[in-house]
Scaffold this motif. Structure first.
Motif, PDB file in Angstrom:
ATOM      1  N   TYR A 162       0.829  -1.212   0.000  1.00  0.00           N
ATOM      2  CA  TYR A 162       0.000   0.000   0.000  1.00  0.00           C
ATOM      3  C   TYR A 162       0.860   1.257   0.000  1.00  0.00           C
ATOM      4  CZ  TYR A 162      -3.242   3.635   1.428  1.00  0.00           C
ATOM      5  OH  TYR A 162      -3.971   4.802   1.474  1.00  0.00           O
ATOM      6  N   SER A 166       0.530   4.290  -2.754  1.00  0.00           N
ATOM      7  CA  SER A 166      -0.047   5.542  -2.224  1.00  0.00           C
ATOM      8  C   SER A 166       1.005   6.585  -1.883  1.00  0.00           C
ATOM      9  CB  SER A 166      -0.868   5.243  -0.967  1.00  0.00           C
ATOM     10  OG  SER A 166      -0.032   4.750   0.077  1.00  0.00           O
ATOM     11  N   VAL A 343      -6.634   0.105  -5.474  1.00  0.00           N
ATOM     12  CA  VAL A 343      -6.284   1.273  -4.649  1.00  0.00           C
ATOM     13  C   VAL A 343      -5.794   2.464  -5.477  1.00  0.00           C
ATOM     14  CG1 VAL A 343      -4.691   2.122  -2.872  1.00  0.00           C
ATOM     15  CG2 VAL A 343      -5.911  -0.027  -2.528  1.00  0.00           C
ATOM     16  N   ILE A 347      -7.300   6.390  -5.133  1.00  0.00           N
ATOM     17  CA  ILE A 347      -6.515   7.378  -4.379  1.00  0.00           C
ATOM     18  C   ILE A 347      -6.951   8.821  -4.657  1.00  0.00           C
ATOM     19  CG2 ILE A 347      -4.200   8.411  -4.150  1.00  0.00           C
ATOM     20  CD1 ILE A 347      -4.466   5.945  -2.497  1.00  0.00           C
ATOM     21  N   GLN A 351      -8.373  11.399  -1.716  1.00  0.00           N
ATOM     22  CA  GLN A 351      -7.786  12.713  -1.427  1.00  0.00           C
ATOM     23  C   GLN A 351      -8.812  13.825  -1.593  1.00  0.00           C
ATOM     24  OE1 GLN A 351      -4.511  12.176  -4.235  1.00  0.00           O
ATOM     25  NE2 GLN A 351      -3.043  12.255  -2.542  1.00  0.00           N
ATOM     26  N   LEU A 357      -4.809   9.346   4.109  1.00  0.00           N
ATOM     27  CA  LEU A 357      -4.342   8.178   3.362  1.00  0.00           C
ATOM     28  C   LEU A 357      -3.769   7.081   4.265  1.00  0.00           C
ATOM     29  CD1 LEU A 357      -2.728   9.755   0.160  1.00  0.00           C
ATOM     30  CD2 LEU A 357      -4.819   8.402   0.322  1.00  0.00           C
TER      31      LEU A 357
END
Length: 431
Positions: A162, A166, A343, A347, A351, A357
């Motif tokens: 992750y 991210s 994911v 994202i 946001q 996050l």
């Protein structure tokens, strides 16, 4: 004429259903997309190599895998189980509680749910089913359920994945997993106690308190591994990747030198097993990097953000939708694939909603772990069914109470972000 992106998705699904790995299916689909769009197919290779070689954090994954494999061949699991048995075996449903506590301790070393289920699981299942104290299906079900804590308590391989997609701090993600992991363990412990009273499961052997110092001393070298890892990371002494290397070396040191329980042949087999697991993860990451290039070209994240904006979801409504989506995907997709494919698409929307996050990362990883015990895919269910030779339908029946307990914990994790973020903030996180 069929749209190239639609054809790519169909190809990935067909290849996956035909038995190809998800990573290879994504690579093949991405190459087809580039050819149909008139792009140079070498773009895919370049993107893949840059993504693999330019990401230092990725090195942590094979090292954590190696550390877990070394722990499984030594006597660490036996000593940790004896320690857990001395702590909680005296309560009703004692070996069930031992299962929870031992998974909690082992999770602070391996970072892998599968490593927990395969290594510690074999031993605890044999302990639970000996003399008919517990049914095989219940032993398999609670072992599969408790193994989900592995990647929540740091270190965690899924959280490393992750962090890669991210661009978040691995250290803060590790810290954010501490309280949720403990909550999940508590929820399963309570559920085990309720079921134990209902089914009249036995109290385990009561270990005299005078034996506790001796048992703790024998388990101490293994218990020190999480302390060394987390102390090194949050003390600024080493990065998470360096901590993974230390974990592998320390596991080998205490297994081979201190406990003297590892032969050269066993170590060689652990290296081979780690290489295979690393190759499997590497193919998945490479395929996801290539497919993410396709997703970016199609501007899919922007399209999804625009679509969500039309419905004017609140932050909490969005998180409910995301939880339902990930729980559904977890029934049919492997957790790593969810993290690496889905994911990155979400994202920008996360946001835009103002969702932290780090908090979102813990939600995603917990959902991915729930997918490991949710039928029909439920990888951990198949692993424990293989260990016990028990029909998976019986295991599924016994695992549902633990799924419900973990979903209750997931609700707290989702809707009380301060519960997840208080520890990272104590360590300097500004989110």
């Amino acid at each position: 004429m069929i749209d190239p992106f639609t054809l790519t998705l169909i190809l990935i699904v067909v290849l996956s259903l035909a038995g190809a790995s998800v990573g290879l299916a994504m690579m093949a689909g991405s190459f087809v997309y580039l050819i149909l769009k008139g792009f140079d197919p070498s773009i895919a290779s370049e993107t893949m190599l840059q993504g693999l070689f330019n990401n230092y954090t990725l090195l942590a994954i094979p090292l954590f895998i190696l550390a877990a494999d070394i722990m499984n061949i030594g006597s660490l699991a036996d000593r940790l189980l004896r320690f857990a048995q001395a702590l909680v075996g005296r309560f009703r449903g004692g070996l069930g509680h031992v299962n929870v506590v031992s998974s909690l301790i082992f999770s602070g070393m391996s970072g892998s749910a599968v490593a927990d289920a395969v290594g510690m699981g074999k031993i605890i299942i044999n302990m639970m089913t000996r003399d008919g104290k517990y049914t095989k299906s219940y032993a398999a079900a609670i072992t599969a359920a408790t193994a989900t804590v592995g990647p929540i308590i740091p270190p965690s391989i899924p959280m490393v994945l992750y962090a890669i997609v991210s661009d978040q701090s691995v250290g803060f993600l590790f810290a954010a997993g501490m309280a949720p992991g403990l909550l999940m363990a508590l929820a399963m412990g309570v559920m085990n106690y309720v079921i134990a009273r209902k089914r009249n499961f036995p109290v385990d052997e009561v270990v005299p308190l005078r034996d506790m110092p001796r048992i703790t001393w024998k388990a101490l070298p293994a218990l020190m591994l999480p302390v060394i890892l987390l102390g090194g990371i949050y003390g600024g002494i080493m990065t998470p990747t360096e901590a993974a290397a230390v974990a592998a070396f320390y596991a080998l040191l205490i297994s081979a030198v201190f406990y003297r329980s590892v032969t050269f042949r066993e170590f060689y087999q652990a290296l081979l097993g780690s290489a295979r697991s690393t190759a499997s993860v590497g193919v998945l990451v490479a395929g996801a990097i290539t497919f993410n290039y396709v997703i970016t070209r199609e501007q899919l994240p922007v399209s999804i953000s625009d679509w969500l904006a039309q419905y004017e979801f609140t932050r909490w409504q969005f998180l409910i939708v995301v939880n339902i989506l990930f729980l559904a995907l977890g029934m049919v997709l492997e957790g790593g694939a969810i993290l690496l494919i889905i994911v990155p698409i979400l994202i920008p929307s996360v946001q835009a909603m103002g969702i932290d996050l780090i908090h979102f990362g813990v939600i995603v990883v917990v959902n991915a772990m729930l997918g490991l015990i949710t039928p029909p895919y439920g990888l951990l269910l198949f692993i424990t069914a293989n260990i016990t030779d028990e029909p998976i339908t019986r295991i599924i029946k016994d695992v549902w109470p633990f799924i419900l307990a973990l979903m209750a914990a997931l609700l707290v994790i989702t809707f009380v972000p301060d519960f997840v973020l208080f520890l990272p903030r104590m360590l300097g996180y500004q989110g």
